[in-house]
Design a protein around this motif. Structure first.
Motif, mmCIF file in Angstrom:
data_model
loop_
_atom_site.group_PDB
_atom_site.id
_atom_site.type_symbol
_atom_site.label_atom_id
_atom_site.label_comp_id
_atom_site.label_asym_id
_atom_site.label_seq_id
_atom_site.Cartn_x
_atom_site.Cartn_y
_atom_site.Cartn_z
ATOM 1 N N ILE A 109 3.613 3.560 -1.436
ATOM 2 C CA ILE A 109 4.308 3.774 -2.700
ATOM 3 C C ILE A 109 5.725 4.276 -2.443
ATOM 4 O O ILE A 109 6.692 3.719 -2.935
ATOM 5 C CB ILE A 109 3.529 4.749 -3.600
ATOM 6 C CG1 ILE A 109 2.175 4.131 -3.956
ATOM 7 C CG2 ILE A 109 4.321 5.097 -4.846
ATOM 8 C CD1 ILE A 109 1.242 5.040 -4.685
ATOM 9 N N ARG A 164 -1.320 4.192 -1.764
ATOM 10 C CA ARG A 164 -2.324 3.943 -2.795
ATOM 11 C C ARG A 164 -3.657 4.548 -2.377
ATOM 12 O O ARG A 164 -4.001 4.537 -1.196
ATOM 13 C CB ARG A 164 -2.475 2.447 -3.016
ATOM 14 C CG ARG A 164 -1.234 1.850 -3.645
ATOM 15 C CD ARG A 164 -1.362 0.401 -3.890
ATOM 16 N NE ARG A 164 -2.714 0.039 -4.310
ATOM 17 C CZ ARG A 164 -3.056 -1.160 -4.737
ATOM 18 N NH1 ARG A 164 -2.149 -2.101 -4.806
ATOM 19 N NH2 ARG A 164 -4.290 -1.432 -5.081
ATOM 20 N N PHE A 168 0.817 -1.206 0.000
ATOM 21 C CA PHE A 168 0.000 0.000 0.000
ATOM 22 C C PHE A 168 0.853 1.259 0.000
ATOM 23 O O PHE A 168 0.409 2.301 -0.438
ATOM 24 C CB PHE A 168 -0.942 0.010 1.210
ATOM 25 C CG PHE A 168 -1.967 -1.077 1.155
ATOM 26 C CD1 PHE A 168 -3.039 -0.989 0.282
ATOM 27 C CD2 PHE A 168 -1.854 -2.189 1.946
ATOM 28 C CE1 PHE A 168 -3.986 -1.982 0.219
ATOM 29 C CE2 PHE A 168 -2.796 -3.193 1.900
ATOM 30 C CZ PHE A 168 -3.867 -3.095 1.024
ATOM 31 N N PHE A 174 -3.499 10.971 -5.957
ATOM 32 C CA PHE A 174 -2.746 10.198 -4.972
ATOM 33 C C PHE A 174 -3.286 10.469 -3.576
ATOM 34 O O PHE A 174 -4.122 11.335 -3.368
ATOM 35 C CB PHE A 174 -1.247 10.509 -5.053
ATOM 36 C CG PHE A 174 -0.872 11.919 -4.680
ATOM 37 C CD1 PHE A 174 -0.443 12.227 -3.409
ATOM 38 C CD2 PHE A 174 -0.935 12.938 -5.618
ATOM 39 C CE1 PHE A 174 -0.100 13.517 -3.071
ATOM 40 C CE2 PHE A 174 -0.589 14.236 -5.293
ATOM 41 C CZ PHE A 174 -0.169 14.523 -4.017
ATOM 42 N N ASP A 203 -6.632 3.496 -2.530
ATOM 43 C CA ASP A 203 -7.608 2.584 -1.937
ATOM 44 C C ASP A 203 -7.161 2.020 -0.592
ATOM 45 O O ASP A 203 -7.860 1.192 -0.013
ATOM 46 C CB ASP A 203 -7.927 1.444 -2.910
ATOM 47 C CG ASP A 203 -6.694 0.651 -3.303
ATOM 48 O OD1 ASP A 203 -5.582 1.207 -3.211
ATOM 49 O OD2 ASP A 203 -6.840 -0.520 -3.699
ATOM 50 N N ALA A 204 -6.035 2.478 -0.054
ATOM 51 C CA ALA A 204 -5.521 1.977 1.224
ATOM 52 C C ALA A 204 -6.280 2.589 2.392
ATOM 53 O O ALA A 204 -6.562 3.779 2.406
ATOM 54 C CB ALA A 204 -4.037 2.295 1.345
#
Length: 114
Positions: A5, A46, A3, A95, A48-49
């Motif tokens: 980056i 990410r 998750f 982001f 969606d984390a």
């Protein structure tokens, strides 16, 4: 699933880390109060984390205890430029930024792997 980056190592995030890691005393209505020093670090994650997923991954990667996770979503910005072929339009990706507060005494060294 990863998750995180990358860690956020910018002047602004360094200033936030330095400012929050100092214990402060201030006076409210004649009584002294202390603001406890909190160590904060920033990460690009990410979109969606969730906060729990970010917390587990940071604790696993850096062997620290995470107290709090604050997140902020950033929209992708539109950009355009003039080229020989004419006007080229595009959009930068969206982001999510996570600011993590660690337990007192824990630190993360981003430059240890270099």
């Amino acid at each position: 699933m990863a998750f995180i980056i990358k860690p956020l190592v910018t002047e602004k995030m360094t200033k936030i880390t330095d400012k929050s890691s100092i214990e402060k005393t201030y006076r409210v209505k004649g009584e002294d109060r202390k603001k406890v020093a909190e160590i904060k670090y920033g990460f690009i994650v990410r979109p969606d984390a969730s906060k729990l997923q970010i917390k587990k991954e940071i604790e696993g990667l850096y062997n620290v205890t995470v107290i709090d996770v604050n997140t902020a979503r950033y929209a992708g910005k539109r950009s355009s430029r003039y080229t020989r072929a004419g006007l080229v339009k595009g959009q930068k990706p969206a982001f999510k930024k996570a600011i993590v507060t660690l337990q007192e005494g824990d630190t993360i060294d981003f430059y240890s792997n270099i």
